[in-house]
Write an enzyme that holds these catalytic residues in place. Structure first.
Site, PDB file in Angstrom:
ATOM      1  N   GLY B 148       0.688  -1.117  -0.110  1.00  0.00           N
ATOM      2  CA  GLY B 148      -0.117   0.009   0.041  1.00  0.00           C
ATOM      3  C   GLY B 148       0.776   1.039   0.077  1.00  0.00           C
ATOM      4  N   CYS B 149       0.235   2.269  -0.278  1.00  0.00           N
ATOM      5  CA  CYS B 149       0.962   3.631  -0.235  1.00  0.00           C
ATOM      6  C   CYS B 149       1.615   4.151   0.977  1.00  0.00           C
ATOM      7  CB  CYS B 149       0.116   4.564  -1.007  1.00  0.00           C
ATOM      8  SG  CYS B 149      -1.508   4.781  -0.562  1.00  0.00           S
ATOM      9  N   TYR B 150       0.641   4.292   2.000  1.00  0.00           N
ATOM     10  CA  TYR B 150       1.354   4.595   3.358  1.00  0.00           C
ATOM     11  C   TYR B 150       2.244   3.530   3.825  1.00  0.00           C
ATOM     12  CZ  TYR B 150      -2.722   7.882   4.052  1.00  0.00           C
ATOM     13  OH  TYR B 150      -3.699   8.997   3.790  1.00  0.00           O
ATOM     14  N   THR B 152       4.301   1.809   2.077  1.00  0.00           N
ATOM     15  CA  THR B 152       5.537   2.130   1.314  1.00  0.00           C
ATOM     16  C   THR B 152       6.440   3.315   2.096  1.00  0.00           C
ATOM     17  OG1 THR B 152       4.773   1.153  -0.723  1.00  0.00           O
ATOM     18  CG2 THR B 152       6.572   2.694  -0.863  1.00  0.00           C
ATOM     19  N   ALA B 153       5.634   4.414   2.136  1.00  0.00           N
ATOM     20  CA  ALA B 153       6.380   5.682   2.568  1.00  0.00           C
ATOM     21  C   ALA B 153       6.862   5.622   3.999  1.00  0.00           C
ATOM     22  CB  ALA B 153       5.311   6.818   2.557  1.00  0.00           C
TER      23      ALA B 153
END
Lengths: 345, 345, 345, 345
Positions: B148-150, B152-153
């Site tokens: 997911g994006c969160y 990953t960051a």
């Protein structure tokens, strides 16, 4: 490998040139100049280019430029003209993204730009860099006057119709809208976020500098130099994108403009004639070198035909078109490094 | 040439896959599916891809998928799991951009996603597709759970510190902010322009589905599975971009995290550790596969260290990372078709 | 009728004062000053006030100010301090919206603002104009230091808990986000539309000027002056609005903060404690003087409690709070001219 | 005290009515309806109205409406017509903000709205609620058809010139631009944030429903019903605001339109004729009931004159104008609760 210099590389057209050229395998950017940021690295100013570009800004006067094959000027108007004559003597080719060499008539240029031109003799040598209009001359040119963003969007939308006499050249209205990056990268109250966001307005409604440039191109393709164009620019609260809504009167109501446009642009790599009555949006060309055009015939004989035209003002309206011109000047495939699709969303 | 299918290609991660893959010379996109748009051309739905992609949407159930080398699922959660087992039997490799295979513990997955998993046995086979964590396994995998994006960051921002025991794993706060495209491309009142523009808010403050995924990765790299993380997501009125502000407590105040991060990520092509105390902005990675990280040590011993991390939620947070995984799975250069710099502005 | 002067009326807090005061029946704005725009009418600069305000900008030094009952300073810091002593001698009351009189300790002020204070003796006389903290003193004051926007949002969110010893004052994190109007109305590259739109970032992560102001207020309400606060501001691509996400550790896990907050603010006209676990958005207070607060208790004992706080940075964070203070100083109903609801959308 | 009901109070015009009426001392909002949100409180749906409005949504069919003095319909088209006849029998006055009663010719209405009208007999009774056109009739009316947003902006811009025969009615182009709130508050893919932000487009270029409404008004004020208008609407990535750029051909090049407009609107409280060649922006009327107009004469005889007109689509283009009509119908001061200036920024 073409060795390239960019003068004034800290503006939005400058950083867009750097972004696009960094993916161009036939180009080596050797010199970048900025009088305000000299001594800084490119990535100090533009972290987006970290690990891509490893250069330090030098001043515009740097002699390093002399040995470049090609120099882009991404400066405000009235700067390039001071450097170009000497650089041409060093056999550099020049693509000027500013307005300095766009107008053939020095009197008109000086009236609109309010400054004396220092090398008016080059105005005749310079080739107006709209490939769809001047491809052959561009290939042979040493000095290209890269078109403005409004002129690109509006001229491409009118070229087929005017060249073939399909519309009345004396009754054209171009209601145009631009994203804010068109105002350039500089501290100015009028383009502060909080002056622009959540608002919309017309500006320069009594006369914008791109008007004589548009008129010059439109006159060129007709017999009688008789363009009468009303042009009102507007400011849209978005970064990139340019939209022109153009109202024209067909000379013969039975002419199907759509067919003429499709044929005219059949072989052009960067003009997309959409299906009749389509609604292009600017995001469909965000970051891309394409101009999309859609034609809406009037519902009745008395109604104007409406031509919609969209570009990315920083790509086909500036840096992308400049690279397209470079590719032509150096005998490369015209689309090299320009194949990206629009960034959605 | 890898023949590729994309299931659910009408969302934002779908169109981003199409945009990026159209510039990938080793890939041939053969099949695109959409149950809602089947029968339409890709360019009917996404005019930005005109002249680039010439395909018609078929339904998810299409047998054409069976002969693809690789299939991306760009669907909402609880869809891929219905198709993946059969496609694996046809020797297709799978990269699922949804959440279906991200959580190893089926009980946790079912609690957060509120649906029964139809192939829990694949949860152990699936490889979590964060190359910086699992590069070797990714190369050998048939089924990738793309992060997911969160996650990953946040995971990239914490990995070096947690893996080396440099911070207290039990006192971490991740205040995260996402552009609106993270909500997906669908008709929903909450993500209407006029519900979101000129506003800012937290959402899911009492628990977001990405939390167990982050915890799972962070536990994995420690000895004692003891992560205690507070994670609050927020919605930013912009299309793309994700920003995480992460507050951590170093175990030894004399440790210089900066040095450890620079070393840890020295060979990673898509993680950029900026100079200490830099301020990354999301636009520096717009359209790019890079994660930029900056570390701000606390001003005094009692202050937390702050780690800032930015990605483009649709690229490194979704489609770009999926292509990075594909490149690894098929033995290509990991960065193929992923070298674009951030689009400024 | 209170006769009012506004010094520095061309900024965003200045025009907001004019907008709000034009609807205040007990006020007559007599003098507006601007050194840059003197000689112009207010409506030349702000057409939004056409037919509402009929005044011409005079210079800051104008003697017309001497006869005003009340003068607002809407100037950048380090300007008001040069005029206030003399105006107080003329029996003008002063509300300074800048930072000049906010910090009691002149050493701290001079360290953060990097300029010598010209009237440090007034720092003790000045009353910090947060009505929820200092209502009684405000009523008697001649000189009000109107709070900053971040301090207003954060202090109101912490006041009930700190005053009653419900949370650990040594472990507070305030992750705050502001719209761009907080940067003021001036030509600056960093707040150009195209530098800010479609992006998000932290700024001043190593120390923002509002930090000592927040600390001073939070220390004031405790026994032992022991606040330890980590404060990171961020920039949101929107005009107005401020959001604070505050992470705190309750001293007793059984305390229900919600109840204490509801009671504490029960009689406050401009603080709205929302239901537990609500998600306030900044647009709900756009153009309004309200601060909305919502409390999210941690899911487990080890998790922090999260307090969300929203204001309009130009209203409760500046001009609205200044008028609230004026109403108190002149014995008017505290809410006069401040009853507007948020502008949706 | 006027007792008021609002049918369909969950849209943007509904919440704007609630915001504006909550500051109107002569009005008591008694009933709000919503078939989708019935049972919820107004502040569940619109937290911006917390502490201002204390009502629960009931269904449209509620008999509570019968006892209201005045009922606003803030519904999509084809709803009000089903309720209005019965409510008129109960002696309720009606202001319909939808299109149901705007067009006198039922055939034209049914053609554009693609539904059968259920009470065509009321089309003649209904008064078109543009006070600048119909003030006297509005005062006596029981049923008001409140104008659309585009018709308001465009009609006000043309009224003086057409009524006095100063321009050619057969050659008018209205290039109009609207903020996204004009699309209404509903789940729709086309108005998702990420479909609209950072983009600009024309829509309904082949015919928009507001066209017959504009034509009807413009014909009304001329001798010969001969309006020929080309009208292209565009979508601007902002919440509120409407801008019309109107190109007209003066019948006599020596006529100074400016003077005629100033005289014509001299006593109108909500039309502001700006100085000749001014550039109104939409933010100057954000949240305000004012229409600002500026005239740009053509540079030469062959150039059209350009009239610029701005309104807030939700105020003068909807809820504000409805309240202006209410004030007239009930003998109140026309500007009650409508005096707010534009919210800058």
């Amino acid at each position: 490998m073409i060795s390239v210099g960019i003068v004034g590389a800290t503006g939005y057209t400058g950083v867009e040139l750097l972004r696009l050229l960094s993916a161009h395998e036939g180009v080596d950017v050797k010199v970048v100049t900025s009088n305000s940021e000299k001594g800084k690295t490119v990535t100090d100013v533009f972290p987006s280019l970290r690990s891509t570009i490893d250069l330090i800004f030098v001043e515009h006067e740097s002699e390093q430029l002399n040995s470049c094959d090609l120099i882009f000027f991404a400066t405000p108007h009235a700067i390039a003209m001071n450097y170009v004559p000497k650089l041409l003597e060093h056999d550099c080719k020049i693509i000027d993204l500013s307005a300095d060499f766009r107008i053939k008539d020095v009197g008109i240029w000086e009236k609109w730009y309010q400054v004396k031109h220092v090398c008016p003799e080059l105005l005749q040598t310079a080739v107006y860099g709209l490939p769809e209009l001047n491809r052959a001359e561009i290939k042979r040119a040493s000095l290209i006057a890269n078109p403005g963003c409004y002129p690109t969007a509006i001229t491409l939308a009118l070229l087929p119709a005017l060249k073939q006499g399909l519309i009345n050249p004396q009754d054209i209205i171009a209601d145009a809208k631009s994203g804010v990056s068109g105002a350039g990268r500089k501290a100015a109250l009028a383009s502060q976020f909080s002056e622009v966001a959540e608002s919309f307005k017309a500006y320069s409604a009594s006369g914008h500098r791109h008007l004589p440039e548009i008129i010059q191109s439109l006159n060129l393709v007709q017999q009688n130099n008789e363009t009468n164009l009303s042009f009102i620019p507007h400011l849209v609260p978005m970064n990139r994108g340019m939209f022109a809504t153009i109202y024209v009167k067909p000379t013969d109501q039975n002419t199907v403009l759509q067919k003429h446009y499709v044929d005219f642009y059949a072989d052009e790599p960067f003009v997309d004639v959409m299906p009749e009555r389509a609604h292009p949006d600017t995001r469909s060309v965000k970051g891309s070198n394409t101009c999309r055009i859609a034609i809406h015939p009037g519902e009745s004989e008395s109604q104007p035909t409406v031509i919609l035209s969209v570009i990315d003002n920083l790509v086909k309206g500036a840096a992308g078109q400049a690279i397209q011109n470079m590719n032509l000047m150096f005998g490369l495939d015209e689309g090299t490094a320009l194949s990206a699709s629009g960034l959605i969303p």
